[in-house]
Design a protein around this motif. Structure first.
Motif, PDB file in Angstrom:
ATOM      1  N   THR A   3       0.694  -1.148  -0.123  1.00  0.00           N
ATOM      2  CA  THR A   3      -0.031   0.354   0.160  1.00  0.00           C
ATOM      3  C   THR A   3       0.734   0.930  -0.538  1.00  0.00           C
ATOM      4  OG1 THR A   3      -0.187   0.129   2.406  1.00  0.00           O
ATOM      5  CG2 THR A   3      -1.875  -1.122   1.386  1.00  0.00           C
ATOM      6  N   GLY A   4       1.953   1.043   0.127  1.00  0.00           N
ATOM      7  CA  GLY A   4       2.918   2.280   0.265  1.00  0.00           C
ATOM      8  C   GLY A   4       2.845   2.421   1.594  1.00  0.00           C
ATOM      9  N   VAL A   5       2.564   2.390   2.558  1.00  0.00           N
ATOM     10  CA  VAL A   5       2.451   2.621   4.021  1.00  0.00           C
ATOM     11  C   VAL A   5       4.196   2.964   4.081  1.00  0.00           C
ATOM     12  CG1 VAL A   5       2.194   0.753   5.123  1.00  0.00           C
ATOM     13  CG2 VAL A   5       0.977   2.531   6.282  1.00  0.00           C
ATOM     14  N   ASP A  13      -4.967   4.539   3.990  1.00  0.00           N
ATOM     15  CA  ASP A  13      -5.927   6.189   4.561  1.00  0.00           C
ATOM     16  C   ASP A  13      -6.015   6.962   6.112  1.00  0.00           C
ATOM     17  OD1 ASP A  13      -7.038   4.046   4.864  1.00  0.00           O
ATOM     18  OD2 ASP A  13      -9.054   4.795   3.376  1.00  0.00           O
ATOM     19  N   PHE A  14      -5.934   5.895   6.595  1.00  0.00           N
ATOM     20  CA  PHE A  14      -5.666   6.531   8.295  1.00  0.00           C
ATOM     21  C   PHE A  14      -5.504   7.925   8.236  1.00  0.00           C
ATOM     22  CE2 PHE A  14      -3.850   7.300  12.322  1.00  0.00           C
ATOM     23  CZ  PHE A  14      -4.604   6.560  13.488  1.00  0.00           C
ATOM     24  N   GLU A  15      -6.319   8.703   9.416  1.00  0.00           N
ATOM     25  CA  GLU A  15      -6.377  10.163   9.200  1.00  0.00           C
ATOM     26  C   GLU A  15      -6.262  10.197  11.357  1.00  0.00           C
ATOM     27  OE1 GLU A  15      -9.988  11.482   7.319  1.00  0.00           O
ATOM     28  OE2 GLU A  15      -8.761  11.462   5.864  1.00  0.00           O
ATOM     29  N   GLY A  16      -5.835   9.313  11.953  1.00  0.00           N
ATOM     30  CA  GLY A  16      -5.871   9.424  12.854  1.00  0.00           C
ATOM     31  C   GLY A  16      -6.759   9.040  13.632  1.00  0.00           C
ATOM     32  N   ASP A  17      -6.467   8.832  14.701  1.00  0.00           N
ATOM     33  CA  ASP A  17      -8.291   8.051  15.608  1.00  0.00           C
ATOM     34  C   ASP A  17      -8.077   8.243  17.055  1.00  0.00           C
ATOM     35  OD1 ASP A  17      -5.719   6.447  16.574  1.00  0.00           O
ATOM     36  OD2 ASP A  17      -6.696   4.708  15.726  1.00  0.00           O
ATOM     37  N   GLU A  18      -8.569   7.813  18.063  1.00  0.00           N
ATOM     38  CA  GLU A  18      -8.376   8.229  20.147  1.00  0.00           C
ATOM     39  C   GLU A  18      -7.620   8.145  20.340  1.00  0.00           C
ATOM     40  OE1 GLU A  18     -10.831   4.281  19.891  1.00  0.00           O
ATOM     41  OE2 GLU A  18     -10.639   5.864  18.717  1.00  0.00           O
ATOM     42  N   VAL A  33      -0.898   0.984  23.141  1.00  0.00           N
ATOM     43  CA  VAL A  33       0.577   1.296  23.114  1.00  0.00           C
ATOM     44  C   VAL A  33       1.527   1.140  22.817  1.00  0.00           C
ATOM     45  CG1 VAL A  33       1.642   1.774  25.136  1.00  0.00           C
ATOM     46  CG2 VAL A  33      -0.595   1.789  25.656  1.00  0.00           C
ATOM     47  N   TYR A  34       1.473   0.265  21.838  1.00  0.00           N
ATOM     48  CA  TYR A  34       2.761  -0.404  20.969  1.00  0.00           C
ATOM     49  C   TYR A  34       2.728  -0.137  19.359  1.00  0.00           C
ATOM     50  CZ  TYR A  34       3.249  -1.932  26.061  1.00  0.00           C
ATOM     51  OH  TYR A  34       3.064  -2.279  27.454  1.00  0.00           O
ATOM     52  N   ALA A  35       1.250  -0.203  19.006  1.00  0.00           N
ATOM     53  CA  ALA A  35       1.330  -0.475  17.561  1.00  0.00           C
ATOM     54  C   ALA A  35       0.382   0.259  17.191  1.00  0.00           C
ATOM     55  CB  ALA A  35       1.041  -1.694  16.740  1.00  0.00           C
ATOM     56  N   ALA A  36      -0.245   0.684  16.009  1.00  0.00           N
ATOM     57  CA  ALA A  36      -1.859   1.490  15.730  1.00  0.00           C
ATOM     58  C   ALA A  36      -1.335   0.776  13.568  1.00  0.00           C
ATOM     59  CB  ALA A  36      -1.032   3.002  15.040  1.00  0.00           C
ATOM     60  N   THR A  37      -2.464  -0.186  14.114  1.00  0.00           N
ATOM     61  CA  THR A  37      -3.000  -0.930  13.273  1.00  0.00           C
ATOM     62  C   THR A  37      -4.271  -0.886  12.523  1.00  0.00           C
ATOM     63  OG1 THR A  37      -4.500  -2.617  14.576  1.00  0.00           O
ATOM     64  CG2 THR A  37      -2.018  -2.564  14.213  1.00  0.00           C
ATOM     65  N   ASN A  38      -4.868  -1.259  11.227  1.00  0.00           N
ATOM     66  CA  ASN A  38      -6.212  -1.195  10.270  1.00  0.00           C
ATOM     67  C   ASN A  38      -7.617  -2.365  11.054  1.00  0.00           C
ATOM     68  OD1 ASN A  38      -4.689  -3.572   9.356  1.00  0.00           O
ATOM     69  ND2 ASN A  38      -6.074  -3.242   7.898  1.00  0.00           N
ATOM     70  N   TRP A  39      -7.266  -2.724  12.534  1.00  0.00           N
ATOM     71  CA  TRP A  39      -8.314  -3.792  12.822  1.00  0.00           C
ATOM     72  C   TRP A  39      -7.982  -3.226  14.067  1.00  0.00           C
ATOM     73  CZ3 TRP A  39     -11.089  -6.462   9.983  1.00  0.00           C
ATOM     74  CH2 TRP A  39     -11.013  -6.553   8.506  1.00  0.00           C
ATOM     75  N   ASP A  40      -9.215  -3.311  15.207  1.00  0.00           N
ATOM     76  CA  ASP A  40      -9.270  -3.124  16.486  1.00  0.00           C
ATOM     77  C   ASP A  40      -8.429  -4.084  16.803  1.00  0.00           C
ATOM     78  OD1 ASP A  40     -10.653  -5.716  15.726  1.00  0.00           O
ATOM     79  OD2 ASP A  40     -10.792  -6.216  17.323  1.00  0.00           O
ATOM     80  N   GLN A  41      -7.684  -3.392  17.956  1.00  0.00           N
ATOM     81  CA  GLN A  41      -6.933  -4.088  18.713  1.00  0.00           C
ATOM     82  C   GLN A  41      -6.731  -4.926  19.761  1.00  0.00           C
ATOM     83  OE1 GLN A  41      -3.879  -0.148  16.990  1.00  0.00           O
ATOM     84  NE2 GLN A  41      -2.699  -1.954  18.770  1.00  0.00           N
TER      85      GLN A  41
END
Length: 289
Positions: free
Chosen positions: A9-11, A259-264, A218-226
């Motif tokens: 994806t180019g991420v 296409d992540f734009e940020g979250d909580e 705390v350790y990672a930012a992913t594209n599914w619920d963690q």
């Protein structure tokens, strides 16, 4: 140790450590950077034509460097357990672990860290998917001996049991051990892990697949619920499982969505910085097993 990066994806362009690897790949045969961004039919589901293209890309890369098989033999002869590592983007591409394990030619146990069991029965004519690849390995890989999935969301374990029972395939669960999210960081977790380790002989070969969504945000930012797994618990589990055993390969996925734009939990910049440093830490840790 060979590191292969598959960029779908180019991420990785926004991760300093991964860009270091990309630069290294230009001059070193120990790092391979495979551009998969132009292969169609890969997002969440991987069709037959895409599988063919991906395998050809890997084969071509291996033909210009030492093969995975030769490296495994070389590692054994040099008495080192340093594994071959495969990065392949976000969790939508976790099915790559099925394609990599297809290349294994000896009995092995599959170790999976994931917040999801990835054992859904096929819904589209048997097409390979990120949500069903573990079942595909169990159904079709003659070398698979057993599977342990660590950090799974509790209710998804029951969902998989029901789905497989309804399809008359529940017998494959005889080879599967689940360690649920609710067991993590408890004595039950240690007990379940110790019990599994005790069933592995010292000659048992392992293949490890990590989806970072098993980890706490705390350790990672992913594209599914963690989930809630800590990085220390993941490392300790890998150490306990692999001590004295041959590692055939280690897969790592679970980047943020392109296409992540940020979250909580994270801004885009925080997510990229966090994931970059986690990938660096993984490589350093795994290289010292």
């Amino acid at each position: 140790m060979m590191i292969t990066v598959q960029d779908f994806t180019g991420v990785y362009a926004e991760q300093p450590f991964m860009q270091e690897l990309r630069t290294t790949a230009e001059t070193s045969k120990d790092v391979r950077w495979l551009d998969c961004t132009k292969i169609v039919g890969t997002d969440c589901y991987c069709d037959d034509e895409a599988i063919k293209e991906i395998n050809e890309l890997i084969d071509n890369a291996e033909s210009s460097s030492k093969s995975e098989c030769n490296r495994i033999i070389e590692n054994r002869d040099n008495s080192t357990n340093a594994p071959n590592i495969h990065f392949f983007d976000n969790g939508n591409y976790h099915y790559m672990s099925k394609l990599w394990t297809d290349r294994v030619q000896e009995p092995f146990t599959l170790i999976v860290f994931d917040h999801h069991p990835d054992m859904q029965p096929p819904r589209f004519g048997g097409i390979l998917s990120c949500g069903g690849w573990v079942k595909e390995v169990l159904d079709n890989n003659k070398f698979i001996q057993s599977v342990i999935i660590i950090g799974v969301k509790d209710e998804l374990v029951e969902t998989v049991r029901e789905e497989l029972s309804q399809s008359g395939e529940s017998s494959i669960l005889d080879k599967v051990t689940f360690i649920r999210e609710s067991e993590l960081n408890t004595l039950s977790f240690q007990s379940s892990l110790s019990s599994f380790v005790s069933r592995l002989s010292s000659q048992h070969s392992l293949y490890i697949s990590i989806d970072k969504d098993a980890l706490s945000p705390v350790y990672a930012a992913t594209n599914w619920d963690q989930g809630t797994l800590t990085l220390d618990a993941l490392k300790d589990s890998i150490t306990a499982l692999t001590t004295g055993r041959k590692i055939l390969g280690i897969d790592i996925c679970g980047e943020r969505a392109h296409d992540f734009e940020g979250d909580e939990h994270h801004t885009v910049q925080e997510a990229d910085s966090l994931n970059s440093e986690l990938n660096r830490e993984f490589v350093e840790f795994l290289n010292n097993l």
